[in-house]
Write a protein that holds these residues in place. Structure first.
Motif, PDB file in Angstrom:
ATOM      1  N   ALA A  50       0.839  -1.199   0.000  1.00 32.58           N
ATOM      2  CA  ALA A  50       0.000   0.000   0.000  1.00 32.58           C
ATOM      3  C   ALA A  50       0.874   1.248   0.000  1.00 32.58           C
ATOM      4  O   ALA A  50       1.977   1.259   0.554  1.00 32.58           O
ATOM      5  N   ARG A  51       0.367   2.301  -0.629  1.00 30.45           N
ATOM      6  CA  ARG A  51       1.097   3.554  -0.653  1.00 30.45           C
ATOM      7  C   ARG A  51       1.098   4.190   0.731  1.00 30.45           C
ATOM      8  O   ARG A  51       0.055   4.297   1.374  1.00 30.45           O
ATOM      9  N   ALA A  52       2.278   4.585   1.211  1.00 30.53           N
ATOM     10  CA  ALA A  52       2.393   5.159   2.553  1.00 30.53           C
ATOM     11  C   ALA A  52       1.723   6.524   2.613  1.00 30.53           C
ATOM     12  O   ALA A  52       1.811   7.317   1.674  1.00 30.53           O
ATOM     13  N   ASP A  53       1.058   6.775   3.725  1.00 33.36           N
ATOM     14  CA  ASP A  53       0.447   8.079   3.957  1.00 33.36           C
ATOM     15  C   ASP A  53       1.556   9.065   4.322  1.00 33.36           C
ATOM     16  O   ASP A  53       2.186   8.921   5.367  1.00 33.36           O
ATOM     17  N   PRO A  54       1.834  10.073   3.480  1.00 33.78           N
ATOM     18  CA  PRO A  54       2.933  11.001   3.764  1.00 33.78           C
ATOM     19  C   PRO A  54       2.726  11.803   5.044  1.00 33.78           C
ATOM     20  O   PRO A  54       3.675  12.359   5.595  1.00 33.78           O
ATOM     21  N   ALA A  55       1.481  11.848   5.532  1.00 33.08           N
ATOM     22  CA  ALA A  55       1.211  12.582   6.769  1.00 33.08           C
ATOM     23  C   ALA A  55       1.729  11.829   7.988  1.00 33.08           C
ATOM     24  O   ALA A  55       1.936  12.429   9.047  1.00 33.08           O
ATOM     25  N   LYS A  56       1.929  10.535   7.846  1.00 36.75           N
ATOM     26  CA  LYS A  56       2.431   9.729   8.960  1.00 36.75           C
ATOM     27  C   LYS A  56       3.954   9.722   8.920  1.00 36.75           C
ATOM     28  O   LYS A  56       4.556   8.948   8.185  1.00 36.75           O
ATOM     29  N   ARG A  57       4.554  10.595   9.707  1.00 37.21           N
ATOM     30  CA  ARG A  57       5.997  10.770   9.671  1.00 37.21           C
ATOM     31  C   ARG A  57       6.712   9.880  10.683  1.00 37.21           C
ATOM     32  O   ARG A  57       7.717  10.261  11.270  1.00 37.21           O
ATOM     33  N   ALA A  58       6.146   8.691  10.909  1.00 39.47           N
ATOM     34  CA  ALA A  58       6.789   7.718  11.783  1.00 39.47           C
ATOM     35  C   ALA A  58       7.650   6.791  10.939  1.00 39.47           C
ATOM     36  O   ALA A  58       7.305   6.456   9.803  1.00 39.47           O
ATOM     37  N   LEU A  59       8.759   6.355  11.500  1.00 39.79           N
ATOM     38  CA  LEU A  59       9.771   5.640  10.714  1.00 39.79           C
ATOM     39  C   LEU A  59       9.236   4.340  10.116  1.00 39.79           C
ATOM     40  O   LEU A  59       9.376   4.095   8.916  1.00 39.79           O
ATOM     41  N   LEU A  60       8.637   3.484  10.930  1.00 37.01           N
ATOM     42  CA  LEU A  60       8.203   2.181  10.414  1.00 37.01           C
ATOM     43  C   LEU A  60       7.104   2.321   9.361  1.00 37.01           C
ATOM     44  O   LEU A  60       7.060   1.542   8.408  1.00 37.01           O
ATOM     45  N   ASN A  61       6.235   3.297   9.529  1.00 41.96           N
ATOM     46  CA  ASN A  61       5.181   3.504   8.535  1.00 41.96           C
ATOM     47  C   ASN A  61       5.753   3.812   7.156  1.00 41.96           C
ATOM     48  O   ASN A  61       5.205   3.402   6.133  1.00 41.96           O
ATOM     49  N   GLN A  62       6.863   4.552   7.141  1.00 42.84           N
ATOM     50  CA  GLN A  62       7.463   4.974   5.878  1.00 42.84           C
ATOM     51  C   GLN A  62       8.555   4.037   5.379  1.00 42.84           C
ATOM     52  O   GLN A  62       9.013   4.161   4.242  1.00 42.84           O
ATOM     53  N   LEU A  63       8.965   3.085   6.208  1.00 38.12           N
ATOM     54  CA  LEU A  63      10.149   2.283   5.886  1.00 38.12           C
ATOM     55  C   LEU A  63      10.051   1.511   4.566  1.00 38.12           C
ATOM     56  O   LEU A  63      11.020   1.515   3.787  1.00 38.12           O
ATOM     57  N   PRO A  64       8.935   0.834   4.259  1.00 39.54           N
ATOM     58  CA  PRO A  64       8.884   0.120   2.960  1.00 39.54           C
ATOM     59  C   PRO A  64       9.121   1.051   1.776  1.00 39.54           C
ATOM     60  O   PRO A  64       9.886   0.713   0.852  1.00 39.54           O
TER      61      PRO A  64
END
Length: 217
Positions: A50-64
């Motif tokens: 799934a495409r990461a939500d750019p508003a969620k600036r937490a590391l694991l959320n953006q890691l993939p």
């Protein structure tokens, strides 16, 4: 070698950035690095596609998304991901992180390192540096600490060096916890000697970085 370093908060970035020259030499001589500081650790997405939500600036959320992007970016010698272990099972957590990397095509050369339980363990691992920065620290409190244990690490450090201890910080609420952690890193790291640290997780971080750049050479 150029290294991209992902850290979950600004105090961790401050700590690591201060110690990098001791670990692999000054910036640009010959290695370079850049930090990416996130707003907390977050959670690994259930759907890695799934495409990461750019508003969620937490590391694991953006890691993939971030690892996949670095895999496609020329000039990145390695990616280093530094996370607090908190109360997670280290083996399971590392397998989850490696599973994210395995989905990247191409995958960047990546080093995952965990601070056990929190990165404040690395500050507690150099008692001489801590006391140089905070000579009035409560030694009886420091003596209760079992290195790299799951014990409420930042709270113990606060109880040793902050007026009113962790209770005062919790009562004040955000943003004080982040501010004091940043101050601790800023004050203690100039006194640290990376060759002598009681934290096993810090030693694995230091040695992992050095192995990265030696292998490149």
């Amino acid at each position: 070698m150029h290294i991209e370093i992902l850290v979950e908060d600004s105090s961790g970035t401050k700590l690591i950035d201060s110690l990098m020259p001791q670990i692999i030499g000054p910036q640009g001589e010959p290695h370079t690095w850049r930090f990416h500081t996130y707003k907390g650790i977050g959670h690994i997405p259930k759907n890695l596609d799934a495409r990461a939500d750019p508003a969620k600036r937490a590391l694991l959320n953006q890691l993939p998304r971030v690892l996949a992007g670095h895999g496609r970016t020329p000039g990145t010698g390695a990616v280093v991901v530094v996370l607090d272990n908190d109360n997670r099972d280290c083996k399971v957590f590392l397998e989850e992180l490696k599973a994210i990397l395995a989905r990247c095509n191409p995958a960047p050369r990546t080093l995952f390192r965990l601070a056990i339980e929190e990165m404040e363990a690395w500050l507690l691992g150099d008692r001489s540096a801590l006391l140089a920065a905070y000579p009035k620290a409560k030694k009886d409190t420091l003596n209760r600490y079992v290195q790299d244990s799951i014990c409420g690490t930042w709270e113990l450090l606060a109880d040793a060096i902050y007026p009113g201890g962790s209770a005062a910080i919790r009562k004040a609420g955000w943003p004080l916890p982040g501010q004091v952690k940043h101050e601790w890193a800023e004050r203690i790291t100039p006194h640290m000697n990376v060759e002598h640290n009681a934290s096993h997780s810090f030693g694995k971080f230091r040695d992992g970085l050095r192995q990265l750049v030696v292998a490149e050479g």
